[in-house]
Design a protein around this motif. Structure first.
Motif, PDB file in Angstrom:
ATOM      1  N   ILE A 162      38.863  55.140 -30.151  1.00  0.00           N
ATOM      2  CA  ILE A 162      38.872  53.683 -29.980  1.00  0.00           C
ATOM      3  C   ILE A 162      37.495  53.107 -30.293  1.00  0.00           C
ATOM      4  O   ILE A 162      37.381  52.096 -30.990  1.00  0.00           O
ATOM      5  CB  ILE A 162      39.322  53.306 -28.553  1.00  0.00           C
ATOM      6  N   LYS A 176      37.006  53.063 -34.001  1.00  0.00           N
ATOM      7  CA  LYS A 176      37.782  52.005 -34.658  1.00  0.00           C
ATOM      8  C   LYS A 176      37.104  50.650 -34.471  1.00  0.00           C
ATOM      9  O   LYS A 176      37.056  49.840 -35.402  1.00  0.00           O
ATOM     10  CB  LYS A 176      39.202  51.967 -34.106  1.00  0.00           C
ATOM     11  N   ILE A 177      36.599  50.398 -33.280  1.00  0.00           N
ATOM     12  CA  ILE A 177      35.962  49.108 -33.008  1.00  0.00           C
ATOM     13  C   ILE A 177      34.700  48.932 -33.848  1.00  0.00           C
ATOM     14  O   ILE A 177      34.442  47.847 -34.374  1.00  0.00           O
ATOM     15  CB  ILE A 177      35.639  48.976 -31.501  1.00  0.00           C
ATOM     16  N   ILE A 178      33.934  49.993 -34.004  1.00  0.00           N
ATOM     17  CA  ILE A 178      32.665  49.890 -34.747  1.00  0.00           C
ATOM     18  C   ILE A 178      32.827  50.253 -36.219  1.00  0.00           C
ATOM     19  O   ILE A 178      31.841  50.288 -36.953  1.00  0.00           O
ATOM     20  CB  ILE A 178      31.568  50.760 -34.108  1.00  0.00           C
ATOM     21  N   ASN A 179      34.049  50.515 -36.649  1.00  0.00           N
ATOM     22  CA  ASN A 179      34.326  50.915 -38.040  1.00  0.00           C
ATOM     23  C   ASN A 179      33.472  52.110 -38.465  1.00  0.00           C
ATOM     24  O   ASN A 179      32.937  52.139 -39.581  1.00  0.00           O
ATOM     25  CB  ASN A 179      34.119  49.746 -39.001  1.00  0.00           C
ATOM     26  N   TYR A 207      33.506  47.032 -26.448  1.00  0.00           N
ATOM     27  CA  TYR A 207      34.871  46.510 -26.357  1.00  0.00           C
ATOM     28  C   TYR A 207      34.926  45.012 -26.635  1.00  0.00           C
ATOM     29  O   TYR A 207      35.890  44.515 -27.203  1.00  0.00           O
ATOM     30  CB  TYR A 207      35.482  46.808 -24.991  1.00  0.00           C
ATOM     31  N   ARG A 223      33.312  43.402 -28.732  1.00  0.00           N
ATOM     32  CA  ARG A 223      33.258  43.169 -30.179  1.00  0.00           C
ATOM     33  C   ARG A 223      34.661  43.006 -30.756  1.00  0.00           C
ATOM     34  O   ARG A 223      34.864  42.311 -31.736  1.00  0.00           O
ATOM     35  CB  ARG A 223      32.578  44.340 -30.893  1.00  0.00           C
ATOM     36  N   ARG A 224      35.609  43.671 -30.153  1.00  0.00           N
ATOM     37  CA  ARG A 224      36.983  43.693 -30.667  1.00  0.00           C
ATOM     38  C   ARG A 224      37.756  42.460 -30.226  1.00  0.00           C
ATOM     39  O   ARG A 224      38.522  41.891 -30.976  1.00  0.00           O
ATOM     40  CB  ARG A 224      37.672  44.954 -30.159  1.00  0.00           C
ATOM     41  N   THR A 225      37.584  42.075 -28.988  1.00  0.00           N
ATOM     42  CA  THR A 225      38.356  40.966 -28.435  1.00  0.00           C
ATOM     43  C   THR A 225      37.627  40.388 -27.231  1.00  0.00           C
ATOM     44  O   THR A 225      36.873  41.078 -26.561  1.00  0.00           O
ATOM     45  CB  THR A 225      39.761  41.435 -28.014  1.00  0.00           C
ATOM     46  N   LYS A 226      37.879  39.149 -26.956  1.00  0.00           N
ATOM     47  CA  LYS A 226      37.301  38.523 -25.764  1.00  0.00           C
ATOM     48  C   LYS A 226      38.059  38.967 -24.509  1.00  0.00           C
ATOM     49  O   LYS A 226      37.564  38.833 -23.412  1.00  0.00           O
ATOM     50  CB  LYS A 226      37.338  36.997 -25.877  1.00  0.00           C
ATOM     51  N   ASN A 230      38.722  45.104 -21.832  1.00  0.00           N
ATOM     52  CA  ASN A 230      39.329  46.091 -20.958  1.00  0.00           C
ATOM     53  C   ASN A 230      38.818  45.853 -19.539  1.00  0.00           C
ATOM     54  O   ASN A 230      37.624  45.723 -19.312  1.00  0.00           O
ATOM     55  CB  ASN A 230      38.917  47.474 -21.476  1.00  0.00           C
TER      56      ASN A 230
END
Length: 143
Positions: A16, A19-22, A77, A79-82, A85
């Protein structure tokens, strides 16, 4: 470095995070540096932040490491969405609360104390003291 990306496995899942940081590890390195700077701003008044964050391996404070991981995983986290988690949010809030208590002297972790030069020879020779200045609140009397 005080914290490496592979050590985040205790607070997040590697797949995960990647994926978030590519798969750009410099993002995690920058986030770690930013959070170390944040933590240093809370700790510098009483603690030797340079020696604290230059420590490696078993020389590191596990409590400090835990709270740093909490802040870092929260920033990753977010970075992906406001809609972060919930566990990451709780960890970050807990870390900031701990830092506030340390900086106010309510908690005194086992960390190297900052020393100051009191005799002017250029060599630090006396540990800084936990001194909180303030005044007693005046209460009006009925007289």
């Amino acid at each position: 470095m005080f914290l490496e990306q592979n050590e985040l496995k205790t607070v997040g899942v590697d797949d995960i995070i990647n994926k978030i940081i590519n798969n750009d590890t410099t993002i995690v390195t920058d986030i770690i540096k930013e959070n170390i700077d944040l933590m240093s701003s809370y700790l510098f008044q009483y603690y030797d932040t340079e020696s604290i964050f230059n420590a490696t391996g078993n020389q590191r404070s596990l409590t400090l490491l835990k709270h740093l991981k909490g802040l870092v995983i929260h920033d990753i986290y977010i970075r992906r969405t406001k809609d972060v988690n919930e566990a990451a949010k709780v960890r970050a809030d807990e870390a900031l609360l701990w830092l506030e208590k340390v900086s106010s002297g309510k908690i005194k972790p086992q960390l190297p104390i900052r020393t100051e030069d009191t005799d002017g020879d250029g060599n630090p020779d006396k540990p800084t003291t936990f001194l909180k200045l303030g005044s007693r609140k005046n209460y009006p009397n009925g007289w």
